[in-house]
Design a protein around this motif. Structure first.
Motif, PDB file in Angstrom:
ATOM      1  N   ASP A 100       5.616 -11.778  -9.509  1.00 30.56           N
ATOM      2  CA  ASP A 100       6.314 -10.506  -9.375  1.00 30.56           C
ATOM      3  C   ASP A 100       6.714 -10.310  -7.911  1.00 30.56           C
ATOM      4  OD1 ASP A 100       7.247  -7.900  -9.408  1.00 30.56           O
ATOM      5  OD2 ASP A 100       5.590  -7.136 -10.626  1.00 30.56           O
ATOM      6  N   GLU A 102       8.298  -8.013  -6.504  1.00 29.43           N
ATOM      7  CA  GLU A 102       8.193  -6.643  -6.000  1.00 29.43           C
ATOM      8  C   GLU A 102       6.778  -6.290  -5.573  1.00 29.43           C
ATOM      9  OE1 GLU A 102       9.854  -3.837  -8.736  1.00 29.43           O
ATOM     10  OE2 GLU A 102      11.795  -4.851  -8.770  1.00 29.43           O
ATOM     11  N   ARG A 103       5.767  -6.963  -6.159  1.00 29.30           N
ATOM     12  CA  ARG A 103       4.376  -6.628  -5.845  1.00 29.30           C
ATOM     13  C   ARG A 103       3.661  -7.702  -5.031  1.00 29.30           C
ATOM     14  NH1 ARG A 103       1.533  -4.119 -11.085  1.00 29.30           N
ATOM     15  NH2 ARG A 103       2.233  -6.000 -12.124  1.00 29.30           N
ATOM     16  N   TYR A 105       4.043  -9.746  -1.801  1.00 25.04           N
ATOM     17  CA  TYR A 105       4.831  -9.763  -0.576  1.00 25.04           C
ATOM     18  C   TYR A 105       4.720 -11.103   0.144  1.00 25.04           C
ATOM     19  CZ  TYR A 105       4.563  -4.751  -1.450  1.00 25.04           C
ATOM     20  OH  TYR A 105       4.623  -3.510  -2.025  1.00 25.04           O
TER      21      TYR A 105
END
Length: 182
Positions: A100, A102-103, A105
């Motif tokens: 993911d 978006e989660r 980094y």
């Protein structure tokens, strides 16, 4: 060695190996320099075995991510964690294509690669599934067999058998601790 005793301590660089428990915390040995330090309960500590990486469908245990890196690199060190953000993300996409974005980094990817390289340097690159559950089940079965084979003992009635028993629960409820991966 499994990841069950490998720790990450917030605010401290690198990884640590859990050595023993003390009155106010525990002793941990740094995998960077080999120094032993006392870690108190005030520190935020994470076991690597309890960390998971977000994907689009589920959470993948860090152990599995390390195993995928080890398979790709044939047990050798991975890309440098000091590589550019784009290189790190491209490399990680090759390891875990459905992570993911978006989660997870770039800093997380950097830390994962840094940890993997540190574990490889310290000959701790065994990322196989721990077999603890099978052993626990065997011990439970063995204990059950032992308890059936023991002769039953009669117990004497307590001295205050005529008195009303008091309840140790307050408010009628009890709490149980549940460990969950987050």
């Amino acid at each position: 060695m499994s990841l069950e005793k490998v720790l990450s301590i917030s605010g401290k660089p690198g990884l640590f190996l859990l050595k023993s428990q003390t009155r106010n915390g525990f002793l941990a040995e740094s995998l960077l320099d080999g120094k032993t330090m006392n870690v108190s309960g005030r520190n935020s500590v994470s076991l690597l075995s309890e960390i998971a990486i977000y994907t689009l469908t589920a959470e993948v245990p860090l152990r599995e991510v390390f195993q995928k890196i080890a398979d790709k690199e044939e047990g050798k060190e991975a890309i440098s964690p000091k590589a550019s953000k784009d290189e790190l993300e491209e490399y990680f996409f090759g390891i875990l294509p459905d992570y993911d974005e978006e989660r997870v980094y770039a800093s997380d990817i950097k830390k994962i690669i840094q940890w993997y390289n540190l574990l490889v340097k310290n000959d701790m690159a065994d990322f196989s599934e721990p077999e603890k559950k099978a052993e626990d089940n065997k011990e439970t079965v063995d204990l059950a067999k032992e308890s059936k084979s023991l002769p039953s003992k009669k117990t004497a009635a307590p001295k205050n058998a005529g008195q009303k028993a008091s309840s140790s629960k307050k408010g009628g409820t009890t709490k149980s601790a549940v460990s969950r991966k987050t």
